[in-house]
Design an enzyme around this catalytic site. Sequence first.
Site, PDB file in Angstrom:
ATOM      1  N   CYS A 126       0.894  -1.155   0.000  1.00 26.77           N
ATOM      2  CA  CYS A 126       0.000   0.000   0.000  1.00 26.77           C
ATOM      3  C   CYS A 126       0.935   1.208   0.000  1.00 26.77           C
ATOM      4  O   CYS A 126       1.991   1.164  -0.615  1.00 26.77           O
ATOM      5  CB  CYS A 126      -0.961  -0.038   1.187  1.00 26.77           C
ATOM      6  SG  CYS A 126      -0.194  -0.459   2.764  1.00 26.77           S
ATOM      7  N   LYS A 294      21.047  31.957  30.345  1.00 29.49           N
ATOM      8  CA  LYS A 294      20.643  30.752  29.629  1.00 29.49           C
ATOM      9  C   LYS A 294      21.338  29.563  30.273  1.00 29.49           C
ATOM     10  O   LYS A 294      22.543  29.388  30.143  1.00 29.49           O
ATOM     11  CB  LYS A 294      20.999  30.845  28.146  1.00 29.49           C
ATOM     12  CG  LYS A 294      20.483  29.669  27.333  1.00 29.49           C
ATOM     13  CD  LYS A 294      20.846  29.807  25.866  1.00 29.49           C
ATOM     14  CE  LYS A 294      20.289  28.639  25.084  1.00 29.49           C
ATOM     15  NZ  LYS A 294      20.783  27.336  25.574  1.00 29.49           N
ATOM     16  N   GLY A 344       9.618  25.629  32.162  1.00 35.36           N
ATOM     17  CA  GLY A 344      10.897  25.810  32.831  1.00 35.36           C
ATOM     18  C   GLY A 344      11.932  24.826  32.348  1.00 35.36           C
ATOM     19  O   GLY A 344      11.836  24.280  31.240  1.00 35.36           O
ATOM     20  N   LYS A 460      24.094  33.379  22.388  1.00 37.01           N
ATOM     21  CA  LYS A 460      25.216  32.545  22.814  1.00 37.01           C
ATOM     22  C   LYS A 460      26.501  33.146  22.273  1.00 37.01           C
ATOM     23  O   LYS A 460      26.488  33.775  21.202  1.00 37.01           O
ATOM     24  CB  LYS A 460      25.081  31.115  22.264  1.00 37.01           C
ATOM     25  CG  LYS A 460      24.071  30.228  22.940  1.00 37.01           C
ATOM     26  CD  LYS A 460      24.171  28.826  22.332  1.00 37.01           C
ATOM     27  CE  LYS A 460      23.277  27.826  23.026  1.00 37.01           C
ATOM     28  NZ  LYS A 460      23.462  26.461  22.478  1.00 37.01           N
ATOM     29  N   ARG A 530      22.085  14.315  21.765  1.00 36.09           N
ATOM     30  CA  ARG A 530      20.900  14.895  22.384  1.00 36.09           C
ATOM     31  C   ARG A 530      19.910  13.763  22.666  1.00 36.09           C
ATOM     32  O   ARG A 530      19.048  13.454  21.851  1.00 36.09           O
ATOM     33  CB  ARG A 530      20.277  15.950  21.466  1.00 36.09           C
ATOM     34  CG  ARG A 530      21.131  17.180  21.259  1.00 36.09           C
ATOM     35  CD  ARG A 530      21.480  17.871  22.576  1.00 36.09           C
ATOM     36  NE  ARG A 530      20.298  18.245  23.334  1.00 36.09           N
ATOM     37  CZ  ARG A 530      19.739  19.453  23.278  1.00 36.09           C
ATOM     38  NH1 ARG A 530      20.266  20.394  22.506  1.00 36.09           N
ATOM     39  NH2 ARG A 530      18.683  19.739  24.008  1.00 36.09           N
TER      40      ARG A 530
END
Length: 597
Positions: A126, A294, A344, A460, A530
């Site tokens: 399909c 940050k 947060g 940054k 990550r």
Amino acid sequence: MAYNKIPPRWLNCPRRGQPVAGRFLPLKTMLGPRYDSQVAEENRFHPSMLSNYLKSLKVKMSLLVDLTNTSRFYDRNDIEKEGIKYIKLQCKGHGECPTTENTETFIRLCERFNERSPPELIGVHCTHGFNRTGFLICAFLVEKMDWSIEAAVATFAQARPPGIYKGDYLKELFRRYGDIEEAPPPPVLPDWCFEDEDEEDEDEDGKKDSEPGSSASFSKRRKERLKLGAIFLEGITVKGVTQVTTQPKLGEVQQKCHQFCGWEGSGFPGAQPVSMDKQNIRLLEQKPYKVSWKADGTRYMMLIDGTNEVFMIDRDNSVFHVSNLEFPFRKDLRMHLSNTLLDGEMIIDKVNGQAVPRYLIYDIIKFNAQPVGDCDFNIRLQCIEREIISPRHEKMKTGLIDKTQEPFSVRPKQFFDINISRKLLEGNFAKEVSHEMDGLIFQPIGKYKPGRCDDILKWKPPSLNSVDFRLKITRMGGEGLLPQNVGLLYVGGYERPFAQIKVTKELKQYDNKIIECKFENNSWVFMRQRIDKSFPNAYNTAMAVCNSISNPVTKEMLFEFIDRCAAAAQGQKRKYPLDPDTELMPPPPPKRLHRPT
């Protein structure tokens, strides 16, 4: 669906499964060369590739059954010239299982071709090769080979993982061939099922398709996706925090967060900042802002929904239940907050050499069902302090909250006037913060906006600007060249490799993983995996970061611009136009960042 557009979620869907019962080969639809401009070479699936695969197995295919509702995907002549009989058997899909007529026709076709000796493979596809394909193959195994439906479904799932993933299809198979009460639940969906999330799922004829697990919309199912084995906080075990993996609770939490944010898309609904550049820095003079450091933490929204009903939602939309964490109501400390959504990040503070997990609250969207996210940011900060933090402290004073039994501490994140920016980076503050910080966040005073927010700016140092890529290690060579491993870096919404990275021994373990990279000495350099993300940065995000790298706002430029803003706000005569390009020009930009062409 646009006539020349590839089907949603087709790109990384596996091309084929393994032969089932030695008779059937399940596969997704092939796409002819006309789609090559949309499909990277490593993702293509031409009809010729099917022929080459069969030759490698030293098997023949007598029949290919196409269950899609279109002829646009590939030229059937490319199949038939290989001696394979092509038959179109249209099955609707769209939440409708193959009808009994479809099933009978399929079985008759296959039975006729199955009489050949020795038996040859029958290909079935399909669009993606799972639900309609699996349904009809299982039906044949039961009706003509005397298999139990349990064995048929399990065998298909083993040959074509994760198997049939629409709950309606599984129930219908068990209704026809067994006991519907014994139908298994839909399996956990693989990552490729959640790609192209901004697109409605349309079948080949332009009709809206259904969700994988039931006949409701696919977009709703996407909000309830499940990533098994999600890690709450890398590098530390947090007791009392467990992943939510069962329905309906998982979907209820995700859906509530979406509703509270007013988010109509799928996935994580939280506000996402953009990288500061020489154009958007001008927003600092056009509207009021606050600034904070940050933190190099892990982003989480927190849903507080009653006693022992506290949940954390990460950027993968994974949900964690947090036990022994209490949020009393200020006006009556015996009552617990509900219908409250916070935003947060989790950080790990170093205190006397010990790792201490903390949740820093920096925004609030709902408080006891009240839409405080529509208020300005200063009021939201007051609400966090007064309604979230202070009642906890009051109850701690009475001894009714034992901090030592909580899985992590909860604190408000401080925000300041933007004139304090220099002190945050260069003063004692940076030395006193007991966790990693890697820049500044500039938050507008306006109401909370879900998703990408071009008004929230993250700065940054140019050396720390990074992109989250999906790494795919590929063996490549050419005429007169020795084959070698090449690390291709992919971003979301762009099929071709965005860039390349040198493959090292360390890097090989991250194949097909999400990795964070920085641009250094004119090449991309691996920083870390990550584990909190299942998808790379979007193309636009990656391009914005590249712009910040090649044409950076340096720390000196940032401070100079803020000083001018302050002087202008005080009514002083401007000596210079408010333009970051007029002075303190950055060094020459690095060479080309291997951007896509």
